[in-house]
Enzyme design. Structure first.
Site, PDB file in Angstrom:
ATOM      1  N   HIS A  24      -7.761   4.858   1.889  1.00 36.68           N
ATOM      2  CA  HIS A  24      -7.989   5.932   0.929  1.00 36.68           C
ATOM      3  C   HIS A  24      -6.720   6.391   0.226  1.00 36.68           C
ATOM      4  O   HIS A  24      -6.716   7.358  -0.496  1.00 36.68           O
ATOM      5  CB  HIS A  24      -8.612   7.134   1.646  1.00 36.68           C
ATOM      6  CG  HIS A  24      -9.748   6.759   2.522  1.00 36.68           C
ATOM      7  ND1 HIS A  24      -9.819   7.090   3.850  1.00 36.68           N
ATOM      8  CD2 HIS A  24     -10.847   6.024   2.261  1.00 36.68           C
ATOM      9  CE1 HIS A  24     -10.926   6.602   4.366  1.00 36.68           C
ATOM     10  NE2 HIS A  24     -11.563   5.943   3.440  1.00 36.68           N
ATOM     11  N   ARG A  25      -5.624   5.699   0.503  1.00 37.45           N
ATOM     12  CA  ARG A  25      -4.359   6.164  -0.024  1.00 37.45           C
ATOM     13  C   ARG A  25      -4.343   6.116  -1.549  1.00 37.45           C
ATOM     14  O   ARG A  25      -3.748   6.967  -2.203  1.00 37.45           O
ATOM     15  CB  ARG A  25      -3.220   5.323   0.550  1.00 37.45           C
ATOM     16  CG  ARG A  25      -1.931   6.072   0.644  1.00 37.45           C
ATOM     17  CD  ARG A  25      -0.923   5.336   1.499  1.00 37.45           C
ATOM     18  NE  ARG A  25      -0.992   5.723   2.892  1.00 37.45           N
ATOM     19  CZ  ARG A  25      -0.915   4.856   3.900  1.00 37.45           C
ATOM     20  NH1 ARG A  25      -0.806   3.573   3.667  1.00 37.45           N
ATOM     21  NH2 ARG A  25      -0.970   5.281   5.133  1.00 37.45           N
ATOM     22  N   SER A  26      -4.995   5.108  -2.113  1.00 41.30           N
ATOM     23  CA  SER A  26      -4.938   4.938  -3.562  1.00 41.30           C
ATOM     24  C   SER A  26      -5.562   6.128  -4.283  1.00 41.30           C
ATOM     25  O   SER A  26      -5.105   6.512  -5.354  1.00 41.30           O
ATOM     26  CB  SER A  26      -5.648   3.654  -3.971  1.00 41.30           C
ATOM     27  OG  SER A  26      -7.035   3.772  -3.744  1.00 41.30           O
ATOM     28  N   MET A  39      -3.054   8.889  -4.555  1.00 42.02           N
ATOM     29  CA  MET A  39      -1.927   8.460  -5.378  1.00 42.02           C
ATOM     30  C   MET A  39      -2.334   8.420  -6.851  1.00 42.02           C
ATOM     31  O   MET A  39      -1.555   8.764  -7.727  1.00 42.02           O
ATOM     32  CB  MET A  39      -1.431   7.098  -4.912  1.00 42.02           C
ATOM     33  CG  MET A  39      -0.592   7.198  -3.647  1.00 42.02           C
ATOM     34  SD  MET A  39      -0.126   5.597  -3.011  1.00 42.02           S
ATOM     35  CE  MET A  39       1.111   6.060  -1.785  1.00 42.02           C
ATOM     36  N   ASP A  74       0.810  -1.208   0.000  1.00 39.78           N
ATOM     37  CA  ASP A  74       0.000   0.000   0.000  1.00 39.78           C
ATOM     38  C   ASP A  74       0.849   1.267   0.000  1.00 39.78           C
ATOM     39  O   ASP A  74       0.387   2.333  -0.376  1.00 39.78           O
ATOM     40  CB  ASP A  74      -0.915  -0.036   1.232  1.00 39.78           C
ATOM     41  CG  ASP A  74      -1.938   1.077   1.210  1.00 39.78           C
ATOM     42  OD1 ASP A  74      -2.655   1.176   0.199  1.00 39.78           O
ATOM     43  OD2 ASP A  74      -2.011   1.859   2.183  1.00 39.78           O
TER      44      ASP A  74
END
Lengths: 312, 665
Positions: free
Chosen positions: A243-245, A248, A162
């Protein structure tokens, strides 16, 4: 470019378009979040990483060997200083050295758990805090994380996966012509590195300028609300954790657009970005039937994009 | 040197209201002890626990990294002072400095067990000093840390490792964070993060007034807190709720009261309402309930019994997700939805039975009636909280006398290996490797003056003179992985009865767990005339999964050959310090009909192989795949010969099968 004379020029790498693009995007936005390169051995992964740093004179590659100890990575007590001066001093580790540079981990999937944990801990706040061996110290630790792995030898922990903004698959060149070209250039480089580098210097310079331009252009890119919505929709539809994607994805699309010399993000940027940002996040449950293949994802992304843009 | 990162403002976090609330309650009332935030990566856990600290500038925040060692936790000698004066001066450790402040742990689920225990017991158990030689002996040096009471803010990813049960107990409040599936909310999250990254300073500026408001509200709530009235009825209700939820000890009751009081103060009120109580229960109970009820059931029973009971337990409780279900993300989401349904239903049904706020205040006379209704209330509150929780109900008891030293341990301390985390130093035994310089220097420091005075042979250019007796070596802790070798019957009888599908399903479910535990897995299939090692022990569970999917079935059953092959594959792990606990899982109906020798008896051969496996002390599990009305029970006999745990395939539904394997190791 002195001192790097033995590095194969980035511009001379044949094929592996996706990997090259992924690496360059990390230069366009150095806070993008790194790249994981997956593939078999002997696909010029290390060469490309070294070449990447060579492209930017101010960047260096800090190598994190797979057998590195925790002390070496996070830092430790400076023994020599202690014995000579009778005082404690912190001896910085690889995480300190890599700050502002590239942290390169070959075969990252074979790293000791303790080292992976150290990476995760530093990544949590961009700071490496050391509380060991009588030393109490913390320093900023933000770096471009580049990892390579051969998936046949085991997967990465989802937590670490991740942390990578991008992941790309590399394969050996299948095309005979390209393979021959790879060998031809390699031989030429080995015969006379300096001459070889000179031959590619103008292309290298062009690439450098293109990255520089992109770094300025990216400042002017303001993603629209609907594109942001799309990144969120992709994350929800593909059921990734956290929610990182989303962010990114957005940043990658911005870097893509800038790299193409635009200040407007187009649909293709988004889809291309998603193809690098999303797949490794969906590997969390690799055992489920009907795992998405790349084509399905591509279709789904296209559908979503038209859905979101039409809705608003 | 300490570095402060650019912090994302606490109040700018979107969609994690409950986590924010839990942290803010701690800002008001330190008596709540701590918060455990559990959730997948990328749900702002770290941002929140570091962010709240910013709201409390009067408090120190002690961040404990994973690389911490015991000496730093507890304190150590001031080496420089010792060299100068020859005296031992104590420098308090991180925990002593934490007294009254905030301690944060970002990846609590992967903190070495020994150190996590130290952190967990530091605050409330002063007598529980670690058995750490020189710390214990010198009582004067401990004066600094006699009451290290601090708020612990911990974050963990439940899917990435196994947290210590004690952690759930230590943290007063618990919040599970989920990935948002709301489009608008998620869009908002992304756009704020982007804005923050592009210009952290102006982003922080934009939220400054909101941050100030929060600070003011914290201050107001703090002032109000002492005046929040708690009467006997509420005390009783809290006790009943804790009882109803099956919480052990009195911590839950006390926390429940404290949480209710704090919520009330936070809302700007001085009288508590039932909503406050429900909200408090939602923070205090979820991580206590499951642990308690499970430990009760497990008392005095073997893990095998437990696994046997699993289906019944599930039936009787079918409002609630089964304990294993949190491992599966999908069912977890469902179960959470279920929990929410429970909450609404509970309120609808029981609202009439709920005492009104006035009644809670004790303004009525029907003492007996109220008691009865209080029990119902307690039940309603507990039901509404639901039993969705992440405590790992594993029982680590060895199923049989083990020949190996470390049974049932996932963490192993060892000297002389350079892998793993340095947790403490020890006297060297055997050849000197992996010297703990810090400890060595600490030992040497106080003697420097004497040594220099006494001997002329000392090199006076050096500040430190080290004698062999000073030398200490590092004790490192390694997470012990498991090597799971699957020995799978792929003969025709499996195929004919469509058992192969079930077997594959069962193995896949085990692989899923292995994936999370970083275990090594191997696969042997036996069919027709031979056994084949399809996959040597590797960490690539994906590869195992692929091999398994394409595993052909058919032919006769060379059981003995399969077992023998398994023994050969696993034997090297028994004596080597591989750091792996080997275990063998045999899936068969036991109907052996092919022998290794031309004229051999297939069944006797299998039994002998089984006995050899037992004699080697390998942990084994036999999963009986026999099907149909008439059963021969060969696999059970095989399990007896192997001294293996025995299950029928039907007994092992998803979840319980993993537990069955985990009880092996």
């Amino acid at each position: 470019m002195e001192g790097k004379a033995d590095v194969y020029p980035f511009a001379a790498i044949v094929g592996q378009d996706l990997m090259r693009k992924g690496l360059l995007l990390n230069l366009v936005n150095r806070k993008l979040g790194g790249i994981l390169i997956r593939g078999e051995k002997g696909t010029a992964k290390s060469t490309a990483v070294r070449a990447l740093a060579d492209l930017m004179p101010e960047l260096s590659v800090v190598n994190l060997p797979v057998h590195a100890t925790e002390d070496r990575v996070v830092g430790t007590l400076d023994i020599e200083h202690a014995i000579r001066e009778g005082e404690k001093k912190f001896e910085p580790g690889l995480l300190a050295k890599a700050h502002g540079h590239i942290l390169y981990v070959d075969e990252i999937n074979l790293l000791d758990d303790a080292i992976v944990d150290a990476l995760l801990d530093a990544a949590a706040m961009g700071v490496n805090t050391v509380e060991r061996e009588g030393v109490s110290y913390s320093h900023p630790s933000r770096f471009i994380l580049i990892g390579t792995m051969n998936p046949e030898e085991g997967e990465l922990r989802p937590q670490l996966l991740d942390r990578f903004a991008l992941s790309v698959e590399v394969n050996g060149e299948r095309d005979v012509e390209s393979r021959m070209e790879v060998i031809r250039r390699r031989l030429a480089f080995e015969a006379d590195p300096a001459e070889f580098r000179r031959r590619y210097e103008s292309q290298q310079q062009e690439l450098r300028e293109r990255i520089e331009r992109a770094r300025q252009l990216i400042e002017q890119i303001k993603p629209s609300e609907e594109l942001l919505k799309w990144t969120a929709a992709v994350g929800i539809r593909l059921k990734v954790d956290g929610h990182r994607s989303d962010i990114m994805l957005m940043k990658t699309a911005m870097a893509m657009a800038a790299f193409q010399g635009r200040t407007q993000i187009v649909a293709d940027d988004m889809v291309e970005a998603a193809m690098m940002v999303m797949p490794h996040r969906m590997r969390k449950r690799p055992f489920e039937e009907g795992a998405y293949d790349h084509e399905t994802i591509r279709e789904l992304l296209g559908d979503l994009l038209s859905e979101v843009t039409h809705a608003s | 040197m300490q570095v402060k990162p650019h912090l994302y403002p606490f109040c700018a976090v979107v969609g994690q209201d409950r986590a924010q609330k839990a942290l803010l309650l701690h800002a008001v009332n330190p008596g709540l002890k701590g918060v455990l935030l559990a959730g997948p990566p990328g749900t702002a856990k770290s941002t929140l626990i570091h962010g709240v600290a910013e709201l409390l500038p009067e408090l120190n925040v002690i961040n404990i990294p994973l690389n911490v060692d015991e000496v730093r936790l507890w304190g150590d000698w001031d080496m420089a002072a010792a060299v100068r004066s020859g005296k031992r001066t104590f420098v308090p450790g991180l925990l002593a400095a934490a007294d009254g402040h905030i301690v944060t742990v970002d990846n609590a689920h992967i903190m070495p067990e020994r150190l996590m225990k130290a952190i967990l017991t530091a605050g409330d158990n002063v007598a529980g000093e670690p058995a750490h030689g020189h710390v214990r002996k010198n009582s004067e040096r401990r004066s600094g840390r006699d009451s290290a009471a601090f708020r612990l803010f911990a974050a963990m990813s439940p899917d990435d490792g196994r947290p210590l049960p004690a952690m759930f107990d230590r943290c007063g409040l618990y919040v599970r964070l989920e990935t948002s599936t709301d489009l608008a909310e998620r869009t908002d999250i992304a756009s704020r993060l982007l804005a923050f990254e592009q210009d952290p300073e102006s982003f922080r500026l934009a939220y400054e007034s909101e941050t100030k408001e929060l600070r003011a509200r914290i201050a107001a709530a703090r002032t109000r807190l002492p005046a929040v009235h708690i009467d006997g009825e509420l005390l009783r209700l809290a006790a009943e709720i804790a009882e109803e939820a099956g919480c052990l000890g009195h911590r839950a009751d006390i926390l429940l009261i404290e949480a209710v009081r704090t919520i009330t103060a936070w809302e700007g009120l001085s009288e508590t309402t039932q909503e406050h109580l429900q909200e408090a229960a939602g923070f205090v109970l979820p991580h206590r309930m499951r642990a308690a009820s499970y430990s009760e059931e497990s008392r005095g029973k073997s893990p095998a019994d437990l696994a046997d009971q699993e289906p019944t337990k599930h039936d009787s409780n079918d409002d609630h997700p089964s304990p294993g279900s949190h491992r599966d993300k999908e069912s977890q989401r469902e179960s959470q939805a279920e929990g929410e349904n429970n909450a609404t239903n509970g309120e609808q049904v029981d609202r009439s039975q709920f005492a009104s706020p006035a009644q809670l205040g004790g303004d009525h006379n029907g003492e007996a009636d109220s008691r009865q209704s209080l029990s119902l209330e307690a039940r309603a509150v507990v039901e509404a909280v639901g039993r969705e929780i992440a405590v790992q109900p594993f029982v680590f008891t060895p199923p049989q006398p083990m020949k190996q030293a470390q049974t049932g341990k996932r963490n192993q301390a060892s000297v002389g290996t350079v892998n793993g985390r340095y947790v403490r130093a020890a006297m060297p035994r055997g050849p000197l490797r992996d010297i703990a310089f810090d400890a060595t220097l600490r030992m040497a420091a106080p003697f420097q003056r004497i040594r220099k005075q006494q001997s002329s042979s000392y090199n006076t250019n050096l500040k430190l003179w080290i004698e062999p007796s000073d030398v200490r070596v590092k004790v490192r802790e390694n997470k012990t992985g498991t090597a799971l070798l699957f020995v799978v019957d792929a003969s025709g009888s499996m195929n004919a009865n469509k058992r192969m599908k079930a077997v594959k399903g069962a193995v896949l479910s085990l692989l899923r767990d292995a994936y999370r535990q970083r275990d090594h897995v191997g696969l042997i299939a036996f069919r027709d005339q031979q056994a084949e090692l399809l996959l040597g022990l590797t960490r690539s569970v994906e590869l195992a999964e692929r091999k398994l999917r394409t595993l052909p079935a058919g032919g006769k059953t060379p059981l003995g050959i399969g077992l023998e092959k398994g023994l050969i594959a696993i034997r090297p792990l028994l004596n080597r310090r591989s750091g792996l606990i080997p275990a063998m899982i045999v899936m068969t109906d036991g109907k052996a009909n092919v022998s290794a020798e031309a004229a051999g008896d297939p069944w006797q051969e299998s039994l002998q192989a089984a006995q050899r496996i037992a004699a080697a002390g390998i942990r084994t599990l036999v999963i009986d795949t026999e099907d149909g009305v008439v059963r021969f029970g060969y696999a059970r006999k095989l399990a007896e010969a192997m001294q293996a745990r025995y299950y029928r395939l039907e007994q092992l539904e998803a979840g319980s099968i993993e537990r069955a394997v985990r009880t092996l190791i």
